[in-house]
Design a protein around this motif. Structure first.
Motif, mmCIF file in Angstrom:
data_model
loop_
_atom_site.group_PDB
_atom_site.id
_atom_site.type_symbol
_atom_site.label_atom_id
_atom_site.label_comp_id
_atom_site.label_asym_id
_atom_site.label_seq_id
_atom_site.Cartn_x
_atom_site.Cartn_y
_atom_site.Cartn_z
ATOM 1 N N ASN A 101 1.116 11.558 -9.667
ATOM 2 C CA ASN A 101 0.516 11.376 -10.752
ATOM 3 C C ASN A 101 0.763 10.042 -11.453
ATOM 4 O O ASN A 101 0.625 10.002 -12.816
ATOM 5 C CB ASN A 101 0.726 12.566 -11.813
ATOM 6 N N LYS A 102 1.057 9.084 -10.901
ATOM 7 C CA LYS A 102 1.485 7.708 -11.445
ATOM 8 C C LYS A 102 -0.004 6.997 -11.681
ATOM 9 O O LYS A 102 -0.132 6.159 -12.399
ATOM 10 C CB LYS A 102 2.426 7.063 -10.757
ATOM 11 N N VAL A 103 -0.991 7.416 -10.967
ATOM 12 C CA VAL A 103 -2.274 6.862 -11.088
ATOM 13 C C VAL A 103 -3.239 8.151 -10.754
ATOM 14 O O VAL A 103 -3.017 8.984 -10.335
ATOM 15 C CB VAL A 103 -2.739 5.853 -9.677
ATOM 16 N N ASP A 104 -4.415 7.706 -11.362
ATOM 17 C CA ASP A 104 -5.668 8.763 -11.586
ATOM 18 C C ASP A 104 -6.535 8.874 -10.172
ATOM 19 O O ASP A 104 -6.763 9.899 -9.810
ATOM 20 C CB ASP A 104 -6.373 8.814 -12.635
ATOM 21 N N LEU A 105 -6.666 7.773 -9.592
ATOM 22 C CA LEU A 105 -7.265 7.407 -8.360
ATOM 23 C C LEU A 105 -6.777 6.346 -7.502
ATOM 24 O O LEU A 105 -5.981 5.185 -8.167
ATOM 25 C CB LEU A 105 -8.697 7.217 -8.539
ATOM 26 N N VAL A 106 -7.075 6.183 -6.285
ATOM 27 C CA VAL A 106 -6.728 4.958 -5.681
ATOM 28 C C VAL A 106 -8.200 4.466 -4.900
ATOM 29 O O VAL A 106 -8.772 5.048 -4.304
ATOM 30 C CB VAL A 106 -5.822 5.408 -4.298
ATOM 31 N N ILE A 107 -8.292 3.249 -5.295
ATOM 32 C CA ILE A 107 -9.583 2.289 -4.647
ATOM 33 C C ILE A 107 -8.705 1.179 -4.144
ATOM 34 O O ILE A 107 -8.670 0.376 -5.026
ATOM 35 C CB ILE A 107 -10.587 2.159 -5.448
ATOM 36 N N SER A 108 -8.898 1.148 -2.894
ATOM 37 C CA SER A 108 -8.103 -0.140 -2.439
ATOM 38 C C SER A 108 -8.671 -0.347 -0.621
ATOM 39 O O SER A 108 -7.750 -0.641 0.164
ATOM 40 C CB SER A 108 -6.797 0.057 -2.404
ATOM 41 N N GLY A 109 -9.890 -0.097 -0.749
ATOM 42 C CA GLY A 109 -10.494 -0.601 0.777
ATOM 43 C C GLY A 109 -9.799 0.678 1.650
ATOM 44 O O GLY A 109 -9.543 0.238 2.935
#
Length: 269
Positions: A101-109
């Motif tokens: 839960n350190k980020v809400d989503l991951v977008i990184s190719g």
């Protein structure tokens, strides 16, 4: 008679448990979106070393993370009515950051591989690119197939699909797994590796922008189910995933993603 009553009681209890489970899952997913809206920001995890997807650029003297993935994240944040906050980290730490839960989503190719699906959920595919082998220009004819790279030192990004492909499809390859793509390319330039496995638009970009690099004619056997980039969210975040897919549908329908890719590519220094 008693057996009948017992069956009725057990059936009622089972229905109650199932209903509670459904409500529990619903509340969890709603809480994800509620938390984001209450905080006023969408925290995205990315590894900003992957132009044109995400990369650092000096804008008005300020180091800024840009790229077409970032623009897609902004479109999702706009749909949620919040701002974007970028958390830049190593690629192989992104899924863990999402799970904690350190980020809400991951977008990184990121490719939605079956292994990653065990830990997180993915949106629909928003962009599909092939996987290329980047070599020094002088070696393009020499390394024209995967067989010609057998036993050679190959540069890849740690934790990436490219790392897995090189390991599985280049016989006896000696992998040099590094945290960031620029470091992988630098190793190629400095002759520490004979080739680098990089995603299509990234490989083409380096070949166009860097003297002495070229895209090899080598081709990988790709699993169609694991091609393309998708956005990762924590398990149970159905409401957030729904909003993400709606935003992607709009961008894809209006053919904006292709333009974002072009704009991001052209903005690379």
């Amino acid at each position: 008679m008693k057996k009948g009553i017992l069956k009725t009681v057990l059936a009622t209890a089972l229905v109650g448990i199932m209903a509670f489970s459904v409500v529990g899952c619903s509340n969890k997913s709603e809480a994800t979106v509620d938390k984001i809206k209450k905080s006023g920001k969408l925290v995205i995890g990315t590894s900003a070393d992957y132009a044109p997807y995400e990369f650092h650029k000096s804008i008005n003297g300020k180091d800024t993370i840009v790229g077409f993935d970032i623009e897609i994240a902004k479109a999702i944040a706009k749909k949620l009515g919040v701002e974007v906050e970028i958390s830049d980290m190593k690629f192989d730490g992104l899924v863990a950051a999402l799970k904690t839960n350190k980020v809400d989503l991951v977008i990184s190719g990121m490719n939605p591989t079956e292994d990653r699906k065990k830990s997180v959920d993915f949106s629909k595919i928003y962009y599909t690119a092939t996987q290329y082998v980047l070599v020094r220009s002088e070696d393009k004819a020499k390394y024209s197939s995967l067989d010609s790279l057998a036993g050679k030192a190959i540069g890849v990004q740690k934790g990436s699909v490219q790392e897995k492909l090189a390991e599985e499809q280049i016989k006896d390859s000696k992998l040099q797994s590094l945290a960031k793509v620029p470091d992988v390319v630098l190793s190629l330039k400095n002759k520490k590796v004979e080739a680098a496995v990089v995603e299509g638009p990234v490989a083409k970009l380096y070949a166009e922008k860097s003297d002495g690099l070229a895209v090899s004619d080598s081709k990988f056997d790709l699993n169609p189910d694991e091609q393309g980039s998708a956005i990762a969210v924590a398990k149970g975040s159905e409401d957030l995933l729904k909003i993400i897919n709606e935003a992607l549908d709009e961008l894809i329908k209006e053919k904006k993603i292709d333009q974002l890719v072009i704009d991001a590519t052209n903005s690379v220094d």
